[in-house]
Scaffold this motif. Structure first.
Motif, short mmCIF file in Angstrom:
data_model
loop_
_atom_site.label_atom_id
_atom_site.label_comp_id
_atom_site.label_asym_id
_atom_site.label_seq_id
_atom_site.Cartn_x
_atom_site.Cartn_y
_atom_site.Cartn_z
N GLY A 106 0.80 -1.21 0.00
CA GLY A 106 0.00 0.00 0.00
C GLY A 106 0.83 1.26 0.00
N ILE A 107 2.01 1.19 0.61
CA ILE A 107 2.87 2.37 0.72
C ILE A 107 3.72 2.59 -0.53
N LEU A 108 4.44 1.56 -0.97
CA LEU A 108 5.36 1.74 -2.10
C LEU A 108 4.68 2.21 -3.38
N PRO A 109 3.45 1.76 -3.69
CA PRO A 109 2.82 2.26 -4.90
C PRO A 109 2.09 3.60 -4.73
N SER A 110 2.26 4.26 -3.58
CA SER A 110 1.41 5.42 -3.28
C SER A 110 2.10 6.75 -3.05
N PRO A 111 3.36 6.96 -3.45
CA PRO A 111 3.92 8.30 -3.21
C PRO A 111 3.07 9.37 -3.90
N PRO A 112 2.76 10.44 -3.17
CA PRO A 112 1.92 11.48 -3.76
C PRO A 112 2.59 12.11 -4.98
N SER A 113 1.81 12.38 -5.98
CA SER A 113 2.24 13.07 -7.21
C SER A 113 3.25 12.31 -8.06
N ALA A 114 3.46 11.03 -7.80
CA ALA A 114 4.43 10.27 -8.61
C ALA A 114 3.77 9.77 -9.89
N HIS A 115 4.58 9.71 -10.94
CA HIS A 115 4.16 9.11 -12.20
C HIS A 115 4.66 7.67 -12.21
#
Length: 124
Positions: A106-115
């Motif tokens: 849940g964390i690794l795929p979720s950095p805000p504003s990342a492409h």
């Protein structure tokens, strides 16, 4: 800690395609942090929290640290499955793997504003 916006490369250490991608990013002097969720626990640590401004936290390996709010792109390419610490009973090991899958997954795929290149939730 990586101060410039970084690319997070989530892949196995011996993946030739990820080697080429991280090599090109290094050649262009773009900060890149490569990690494999299968290295947790031990080689990979992640700490994150949700607050009114969204997700905050860091991921670190033995050689790199990345502020998850400073991740500009995520390259996801065939990482290993999550693992449990050695020596656990089978039920405890399954619990650890499930917790890692949902926590790190849940964390690794979720950095805000990342492409994303190949977002990990798409193939599922």
């Amino acid at each position: 800690m990586t101060s410039a916006a970084a690319v997070l490369a989530v892949s196995q250490a011996d993946d030739a395609t990820a080697d080429a991608v991280t090599g090109e990013l290094n050649r262009r002097r773009i900060p890149v942090v490569r990690l494999d969720p299968g290295d947790s626990p031990g080689e990979l640590s992640v700490a994150a929290r949700l607050d009114e401004d969204g997700m905050r936290g860091s991921a670190w390996t033995r050689s790199r640290v990345v502020d998850l709010q400073r991740v500009r792109s995520v390259y996801w390419c065939r990482p290993h499955l999550y693992t449990a610490p050695t020596g656990l009973a089978e039920q405890d090991a399954r619990w650890c793997v499930n917790e890692a899958r949902y926590g790190l997954g849940g964390i690794l795929p979720s950095p805000p504003s990342a492409h994303y290149v190949n977002h990990p939730w798409r193939p599922r």
